[in-house]
Design a protein around this motif. Structure first.
Motif, short mmCIF file in Angstrom:
data_model
loop_
_atom_site.label_atom_id
_atom_site.label_comp_id
_atom_site.label_asym_id
_atom_site.label_seq_id
_atom_site.Cartn_x
_atom_site.Cartn_y
_atom_site.Cartn_z
N ASP A 76 0.78 -1.04 0.14
CA ASP A 76 0.07 0.08 -0.16
C ASP A 76 0.88 1.31 0.23
O ASP A 76 1.52 1.74 0.95
N GLY A 94 -4.88 -5.53 3.27
CA GLY A 94 -6.25 -4.44 3.22
C GLY A 94 -6.37 -4.16 4.83
O GLY A 94 -6.87 -3.06 4.87
N ALA A 135 -2.94 -5.88 -7.64
CA ALA A 135 -3.18 -4.64 -7.09
C ALA A 135 -4.21 -4.14 -7.84
O ALA A 135 -5.30 -3.52 -7.08
N SER A 191 -8.13 -3.53 -6.33
CA SER A 191 -8.36 -2.34 -6.20
C SER A 191 -10.09 -1.99 -6.73
O SER A 191 -10.66 -1.35 -6.26
N ARG A 192 -9.77 -2.53 -8.00
CA ARG A 192 -11.13 -2.24 -8.70
C ARG A 192 -12.35 -3.10 -7.88
O ARG A 192 -13.50 -2.58 -8.06
N LEU A 234 -8.51 -3.99 -1.84
CA LEU A 234 -7.50 -3.27 -1.71
C LEU A 234 -7.78 -1.70 -1.81
O LEU A 234 -8.70 -1.42 -2.87
N PRO A 235 -7.31 -0.73 -1.27
CA PRO A 235 -7.31 0.58 -1.70
C PRO A 235 -6.79 0.99 -2.94
O PRO A 235 -5.94 0.24 -3.60
N ASP A 236 -7.29 2.02 -3.55
CA ASP A 236 -6.56 2.51 -4.73
C ASP A 236 -5.02 2.65 -4.89
O ASP A 236 -4.45 2.81 -5.84
N SER A 237 -4.77 2.84 -3.29
CA SER A 237 -3.13 3.15 -3.53
C SER A 237 -2.30 1.75 -3.48
O SER A 237 -1.29 1.82 -3.39
N ALA A 238 -3.12 0.68 -3.89
CA ALA A 238 -2.06 -0.72 -3.72
C ALA A 238 -1.35 -0.53 -4.95
O ALA A 238 -1.69 -0.22 -6.11
N GLY A 294 -2.60 1.08 -10.29
CA GLY A 294 -1.96 0.07 -9.58
C GLY A 294 -1.35 -1.13 -10.76
O GLY A 294 -0.66 -2.03 -10.23
#
Length: 404
Positions: free
Chosen positions: A166, A267, A282, A286-287, A291-295, A372
Motif C-alpha cells: 500500500d 487490506g 493490485a 483495487s477495482r 484493496l485501496p486504490d493506493s495498492a 496499480g
C-alpha cells in the motif's frame, strides 16, 4: 492457475528418455478455418476464477462472430481431470472423436501428455498470430517448467511473482529488492510479512524465489532435484528461512491459506507486503474493493519467477481445426490487450510489443483508472520456473522442518 496437486502427474518420467511422436500440420490456414466453421470446441479450463470464465465466454462470442466456431467451456476443478479423460480414451482405443478439444495447461500436466503421445502437433508455430509471440525475453513461452514446448502448446497468458504493498503506508524505496534483503527488513518490521501455506502454489513459489537467489548455482534448478543434490542446493534456503521465520506474522506459527486471504491481511493493515502470481493483482483488487486504490506491485531487482499458461490440443480431439482457430484468436493483439485490462482479467501478454504496430502497442497502455497496474517494461525479464521436482521436495522438506 494450475494447482499444486497437479504437480504429482508425470514427475516420475525421465526427460532423457522421451521419444515423442509428431504429426506436423501441413494444411494452409484457409483450409483450416474453412474446416473449423460450424465446429464446437470443448475448451477444458480450470474454472476457479470468475473473470477468466467470463473471458472464455467472450472468446466464444468472438470465435463465432469471426470464424463461425462455437466454444463450450468444460469447467474443471483441476487440469488433471482433462488429462485423465484423454488417457482413458486412449486406453479404450478412442483415437479419434475425443471429448476434449482444447486444454488450458502447463507444467507437469503438459509433460505427462507429451510423454504418452497424447497431444496433437506441432501446431503452435504455424498459427498466423505466432509471429507476435515474444520468444526472446519471455522464454517461458518456449520452455514450460524446463520442458521444451516444440509447438505442442500455444501460449495465451503470462504470470509472474510480484509483491503487493500500500503506497500510502509504505514507500517503495523502503522495501526490500531481493530475497536476501527480506530477512533484515522483516526483522525491522516484525509481524508485517507472511506467505501462504506452502501447500498453496503461491507459498511454494515464495520458497522457490528465495532458492533461486540464495543457491550458489541457480542453473541446477533447471535439472531434476535428486537425493544427492537437494541437501546441498537447499542448505542456504533453510538457513535464511530459519532466520526469517521468527519475524513473520504471528511469529511464523500460522500462515494464510491462500493469496486472497493474504491480500485481506494487507487490506486490514495486519501486514505490509503480500504476494501474488498476477502482476495485475493490485489493480484488480483495487477495482473489486478488496484493496485501496493506493495498492501497488513491484518485482525484485534481479527478476522474479514467471511462467506461461498454454492451450494444447489432444491427439484425438474431434475438432482440431476449431481448436487451432481458438488458439490463434487468443494470440490476437486486440484479444491479448483486452485480457491484460484489469476490468477483464489483468493477465499480462505473451506477445512482444516491439513486433506490433504503433496502434496495436497503444492498446497495451496502462488504463487511466488502473494506477496499480505495472507496465510490461516494469516487470523486467521473468525467471524460468525450476524443474517441478524442486517444488515437490521443497514443500515436503518445509513441512518436515517447520510443521509440528
Amino acid at each position: 492457475m494450475q494447482r499444486l496437486k497437479s504437480l504429482a502427474i508425470g514427475l516420475v518420467l525421465v526427460l532423457s528418455t522421451l521419444g515423442w511422436a509428431e504429426a506436423t500440420e501441413t494444411r494452409n490456414w484457409d483450409e483450416i478455418t474453412a474446416k473449423a466453421r460450424g465446429q464446437t470446441v470443448y475448451f477444458n479450463a480450470w474454472a476457479g476464477d470468475a473473470q477468466t470464465n467470463d473471458f472464455i465466454t467472450w472468446i466464444g462470442t468472438e470465435a463465432f462472430r469471426r470464424y463461425g466456431v462455437k466454444v463450450e467451456q468444460v469447467k474443471l476443478k483441476d487440469t488433471s481431470e482433462a488429462v485423465t479423460r484423454v488417457v482413458a480414451e486412449k486406453t479404450a482405443g478412442r483415437d479419434s472423436g475425443g471429448t476434449v478439444d482444447l486444454i488450458w495447461i502447463n507444467g507437469p500436466n503438459f509433460l505427462a501428455m507429451r510423454k504418452q503421445d497424447l497431444l496433437f502437433g506441432p501446431f503452435a508455430t504455424d498459427l498466423p498470430n505466432w509471429r507476435y509471440v515474444d520468444t526472446t525475453t519471455k522464454r517461458s513461452n518456449l520452455i514450460d517448467f524446463t520442458v521444451m514446448v516444440d509447438g505442442f502448446e500455444s501460449p495465451w497468458r503470462m504470470a509472474q511473482f510480484v509483491f503487493i504493498y500500500d503506497s500510502t503506508r509504505t514507500r517503495l524505496d523502503s522495501l526490500p529488492k531481493s530475497m536476501a534483503a527480506l530477512e533484515p527488513w522483516a526483522k525491522a518490521h516484525p509481524g508485517r510479512l507472511t506467505h501462504p501455506n506452502v501447500r498453496n502454489f503461491l507459498g511454494a513459489t515464495f520458497l522457490k524465489q528465495a532458492l533461486y537467489e540464495l543457491t550458489p548455482d541457480p542453473g541446477v534448478l533447471q535439472q531434476p532435484a535428486t537425493d544427492a543434490n537437494f541437501p546441498e542446493v537447499t542448505a542456504p534456503l533453510w538457513a535464511w528461512y530459519d532466520r526469517l521465520k521468527p519475524h513473520l506474522w504471528r511469529g511464523g506459527t500460522d500462515f494464510p491459506a491462500s493469496g486472497p486471504v493474504q491480500e485481506q491481511l494487507l487490506g486490514d493493515d495486519e501486514i505490509d507486503l503480500a504476494l501474488s502470481f498476477n502482476p495485475a493483482a493490485a489493480a484488480v483488487a483495487s477495482r473489486n474493493g478488496r484493496l485501496p486504490d493506493s495498492a501497488r506491485v513491484y518485482v525484485l531487482d534481479n527478476g522474479t519467477i514467471g511462467n506461461t499458461s498454454f492451450v494444447a490440443i489432444p491427439y484425438n480431439a474431434a475438432h482440431k481445426e476449431g481448436a487451432m482457430v481458438v488458439a490463434n484468436l487468443l494470440l490476437d493483439p486486440e484479444v491479448q490487450a483486452r485480457a491484460q485490462d484489469p476490468k477483464t482479467m489483468g493477465n499480462f501478454t505473451v506477445l512482444d510489443l516491439a513486433k506490433l504496430t504503433h496502434d496495436q502497442r497503444q492498446l497495451f497502455e496502462r488504463p487511466l483508472d488502473a494506477a496499480g497496474l505495472p507496465t510490461n517494461a516494469e516487470l523486467g525479464v521473468p525467471l524460468l520456473e525450476p524443474h517441478p521436482s524442486w517444488m515437490t521436495r521443497i514443500v515436503d522438506a518445509w513441512e518436515k522442518r517447520y510443521v509440528k
